[in-house]
Design a protein around this motif. Sequence first.
Motif, short mmCIF file in Angstrom:
data_model
loop_
_atom_site.label_atom_id
_atom_site.label_comp_id
_atom_site.label_asym_id
_atom_site.label_seq_id
_atom_site.Cartn_x
_atom_site.Cartn_y
_atom_site.Cartn_z
N TRP A 76 0.84 -1.21 0.00
CA TRP A 76 0.00 0.00 0.00
C TRP A 76 0.88 1.26 0.00
N ARG A 77 0.47 2.24 0.84
CA ARG A 77 1.28 3.45 1.03
C ARG A 77 1.91 3.46 2.42
N PHE A 78 2.22 2.29 2.92
CA PHE A 78 2.89 2.18 4.21
C PHE A 78 4.36 2.57 4.07
N GLY A 79 4.99 2.87 5.18
CA GLY A 79 6.43 3.06 5.22
C GLY A 79 6.94 4.45 4.89
N GLY A 80 6.07 5.32 4.38
CA GLY A 80 6.49 6.67 4.06
C GLY A 80 7.36 6.79 2.81
N ASN A 81 7.52 5.70 2.06
CA ASN A 81 8.40 5.74 0.88
C ASN A 81 7.73 5.12 -0.33
N TRP A 82 6.40 5.20 -0.40
CA TRP A 82 5.70 4.51 -1.48
C TRP A 82 6.05 5.07 -2.85
N ARG A 83 6.32 6.36 -2.93
CA ARG A 83 6.69 6.93 -4.23
C ARG A 83 8.05 6.39 -4.70
N VAL A 93 -1.85 -7.24 -4.04
CA VAL A 93 -2.44 -7.16 -2.70
C VAL A 93 -1.86 -5.92 -2.02
N GLU A 94 -2.65 -5.31 -1.14
CA GLU A 94 -2.27 -4.05 -0.50
C GLU A 94 -1.93 -3.00 -1.55
N THR A 95 -2.77 -2.92 -2.56
CA THR A 95 -2.64 -1.87 -3.56
C THR A 95 -3.59 -0.73 -3.17
N TRP A 96 -3.56 0.37 -3.90
CA TRP A 96 -4.28 1.55 -3.43
C TRP A 96 -5.17 2.16 -4.51
N ALA A 97 -6.16 2.92 -4.02
CA ALA A 97 -7.01 3.76 -4.87
C ALA A 97 -7.18 5.10 -4.19
N GLY A 98 -7.00 6.18 -4.94
CA GLY A 98 -7.15 7.51 -4.37
C GLY A 98 -6.84 8.58 -5.39
N ASN A 99 -7.32 9.78 -5.13
CA ASN A 99 -7.06 10.92 -6.01
C ASN A 99 -7.49 10.64 -7.45
N ILE A 154 -4.04 8.35 10.29
CA ILE A 154 -3.07 8.15 9.22
C ILE A 154 -1.66 8.39 9.73
N GLU A 155 -0.71 7.72 9.09
CA GLU A 155 0.70 7.83 9.48
C GLU A 155 1.43 8.90 8.68
N HIS A 156 0.95 9.14 7.44
CA HIS A 156 1.58 10.10 6.54
C HIS A 156 0.48 10.82 5.76
N PRO A 157 0.69 12.07 5.38
CA PRO A 157 -0.34 12.82 4.65
C PRO A 157 -0.80 12.13 3.37
N ASP A 158 0.10 11.39 2.68
CA ASP A 158 -0.26 10.74 1.41
C ASP A 158 -1.23 9.58 1.59
N GLN A 159 -1.54 9.22 2.85
CA GLN A 159 -2.48 8.13 3.10
C GLN A 159 -3.92 8.64 3.25
N ALA A 160 -4.10 9.93 3.39
CA ALA A 160 -5.43 10.49 3.66
C ALA A 160 -6.37 10.22 2.49
N GLY A 161 -7.52 9.61 2.78
CA GLY A 161 -8.53 9.37 1.76
C GLY A 161 -8.18 8.28 0.77
N VAL A 162 -7.17 7.47 1.05
CA VAL A 162 -6.71 6.44 0.12
C VAL A 162 -7.20 5.07 0.60
#
Length: 263
Positions: free
Chosen positions: A7-14, A35-41, A71-79
Amino acid sequence: MTWNVWWRFGGNWRERATGIKITLETYQPDVIGLVETWAGNGTTQPDELARILGLHAAFAPTSLPPAPDPIEHPDQAGVTVGLGLLSRWPILRTRVHELPHPQRGGEPPTALVATLDHPRGELHVIVTCREWEPHHAADRLAQSEALAELIMDPALDGPLPVLLVGDLNAPPDEPELAPLREVTVDTWEAGGGDPGVTTLDSLLPYAPLEATTLIDRRIDHVLVRPGRPGVAVTVRGAFIAGDRPIDGHYPSDHYAIGADLDP
């Protein structure tokens, strides 16, 4: 092929996204369950990968694992956390199958059931993630039984094998996995894979060491059953991918696992 892409765990997804893309470009799988993939934005990770790789994509939400709250990081909001599918062939239809979860409760874990337009006929693929917590053994067993019934549904019979791929959060010898293994071929074993291989490696810098029953075990699986009774499935080989850092980052906290099948 199947891969838990964290997903977007770990703060380094980009940064990890580059390694995911390069790995898939290298192996060029015909079908991959995410698995643990994401949808958002307004988009999804499967759609973004499909656009880059020239594939077809599908996405379905699931509750395993739950998104962090708070959320742990801003990029996780609404995802949203979900299951994904990438396919070389057009995806004719999909549906979301809810899995039993009486112990955990809350929103259900799911399986994404897809039908692909393979040149030799309809190819059915199930992507899923099963319960992992040791104290939810009854949920794990119920989900294995539900997935066994799902993959054996006569409505999926046809000229091609039926695939079930994903992070099953279980080593091959877990008792609660037995109902599913009894009706499928484990392509890792059939393809001559090393029985000691791991897809959740404690040597990774972000390994979930708290998952003591799963760490350093093969918990991601590509399972298959023949499309019709009495027909054999031929597995030509099995492989691990995503097990090296790319640009200084491992692409995920899991390795990908795959198999080469003769249709």
